[in-house]
Design an enzyme around this catalytic site. Structure first.
Site, PDB file in Angstrom:
ATOM      1  N   VAL A 152      -5.235 -25.771  64.119  1.00 53.96           N
ATOM      2  CA  VAL A 152      -4.306 -26.479  64.998  1.00 53.96           C
ATOM      3  C   VAL A 152      -2.946 -26.470  64.318  1.00 53.96           C
ATOM      4  CG1 VAL A 152      -3.758 -28.654  66.141  1.00 53.96           C
ATOM      5  CG2 VAL A 152      -6.149 -27.958  65.874  1.00 53.96           C
ATOM      6  N   CYS A 153      -1.904 -26.141  65.098  1.00 54.55           N
ATOM      7  CA  CYS A 153      -0.538 -26.201  64.595  1.00 54.55           C
ATOM      8  C   CYS A 153      -0.382 -25.332  63.344  1.00 54.55           C
ATOM      9  CB  CYS A 153      -0.171 -27.665  64.348  1.00 54.55           C
ATOM     10  SG  CYS A 153       1.588 -28.004  64.165  1.00 54.55           S
ATOM     11  N   THR A 154       0.221 -25.857  62.279  1.00 54.21           N
ATOM     12  CA  THR A 154       0.471 -25.065  61.085  1.00 54.21           C
ATOM     13  C   THR A 154      -0.778 -24.849  60.239  1.00 54.21           C
ATOM     14  OG1 THR A 154       1.220 -27.088  59.972  1.00 54.21           O
ATOM     15  CG2 THR A 154       2.915 -25.657  60.918  1.00 54.21           C
TER      16      THR A 154
END
Length: 341
Positions: free
Chosen positions: A126-128
């Site tokens: 998720v995300c970075t």
């Protein structure tokens, strides 16, 4: 809680799947709590309807060592287990984002993620969190995404990855990467639908008041203008002028004249300094202004197209669909203060 239909074959058997979620100091809390709520509401929904007596998902937080972990927002999460303790139990391993600078130097975690990849049914970022998968070498030659603000960095630091900035999430084999923060909810709903079908996923999405499949991509929420020319003050001044005068003549000849350059040299310089062509920058600037007007006012789509330099509504519609995957009228319906079009 309202009821819903849940169709399944007679041979269908409920089983509890373990979702392992890595936590570390500076982790983004919503990357964890968003997907967790999707899976926990699935548990609650089936039990409330009398469809299952037991949880279908078990959420396990995994840290470097058991105990409290402070998130980026200052909230503390308590991880009962250390990563490496539950290897055989994990069905889906989720890697959230957060403050990557420190965690990317954790070679023990990187090595463990790499070792776990062939052992789990699904590996999710998720995300970075995509940076951890990239550092482990698991995204080489693959399409992947991350938070829109970090896509350029991911592509620069890991050139073997085909970075797709406008995707909410991407699947490559058993590996899933998702975009910025709340995209983890979108991905969790997709995983839920894959496991238990559309009925349950749709019910959970409605209960959480989110789309089951969100229309459009990350670019609906990102700033297109994060491409400032860092080495040329005169080019930065031109970009600022473009942003303030989107309805003006933005042909490359006109812009080159403002820079006292030939169109060819200007186009080459602009691409080198910003990573995009002048025409692309102008189009994205106009879309950014049009989005603002659609979100905050009641001007007609035709009037907005005129004010933002698109000239006509059809040309603006084509640009919106190409870059945002949604037309201006639908964009206003979803994000505007008024439904007037």
């Amino acid at each position: 809680m309202s009821t819903f239909s849940f169709s399944r074959p007679e041979s269908f058997k409920f089983e509890c799947r373990t979702i392992g979620i890595v936590v570390f100091p500076g982790v983004e809390a919503l990357d964890i709590t968003g997907p967790s709520e999707v899976f926990n509401f699935a548990n609650l929904s089936l039990q409330k309807q009398g469809i299952s007596e037991h949880n279908i998902y078990s959420i396990k937080l995994l840290a470097k060592k058991p105990g409290p972990v402070t998130t980026m927002s200052g909230l503390q999460l308590v991880a009962p287990d250390a990563y490496g303790d539950l290897n055989a139990e994990i069905d889906t391993l989720l890697i959230p984002g957060g403050d990557m600078e420190q965690v990317l130097s954790d070679t023990k975690l990187i090595d463990w993620i790499k070792a776990m990849s062939p052992k789990v049914r699904r590996l999710v970022s998720v995300c970075t969190g995509a940076f951890l998968l990239a550092e482990a070498g698991l995204l080489e030659g693959c399409k992947a995404t991350t938070h829109w603000n970090y896509c350029q960095r991911l592509a620069r630091e890991y050139p073997g990855i085909q970075v797709k900035p406008d995707y909410i999430f991407i699947q490559e084999g058993h590996i899933f990467t998702s975009g910025g923060i709340t995209s983890g909810i979108d991905l969790a709903l997709a995983l839920l639908e894959e496991d238990w079908g559309r009925d349950l996923a749709l019910f959970v999405a409605r209960f959480l008041v989110v789309f089951l499949k969100r229309p459009g991509g990350q670019s609906q929420f990102s700033s297109y203008l994060a491409c400032e020319a860092s080495q040329r003050p005169d080019l930065r001044e031109l970009q600022a002028w473009i942003i303030e005068h989107v309805d003006q003549d933005m042909r490359i000849e006109a812009l080159a004249e403002r820079m006292a350059m030939s169109p060819r040299n200007f186009a080459r310089l602009f691409l080198t300094e910003t990573g995009m062509t002048p025409a692309k920058f102008v189009e994205m600037t106009r879309i950014d202004r049009a989005r603002h007007l659609l979100e905050t006012g009641e001007l007609s789509v035709e009037a907005i197209a005129s004010q933002t330099g698109f000239k006509d509504a059809e040309r603006m519609r084509r640009a919106f669909i190409r870059l945002l995957a949604v037309n201006p009228r639908h964009y206003r319906q979803r994000f505007g203060q008024s439904t007037t079009a």
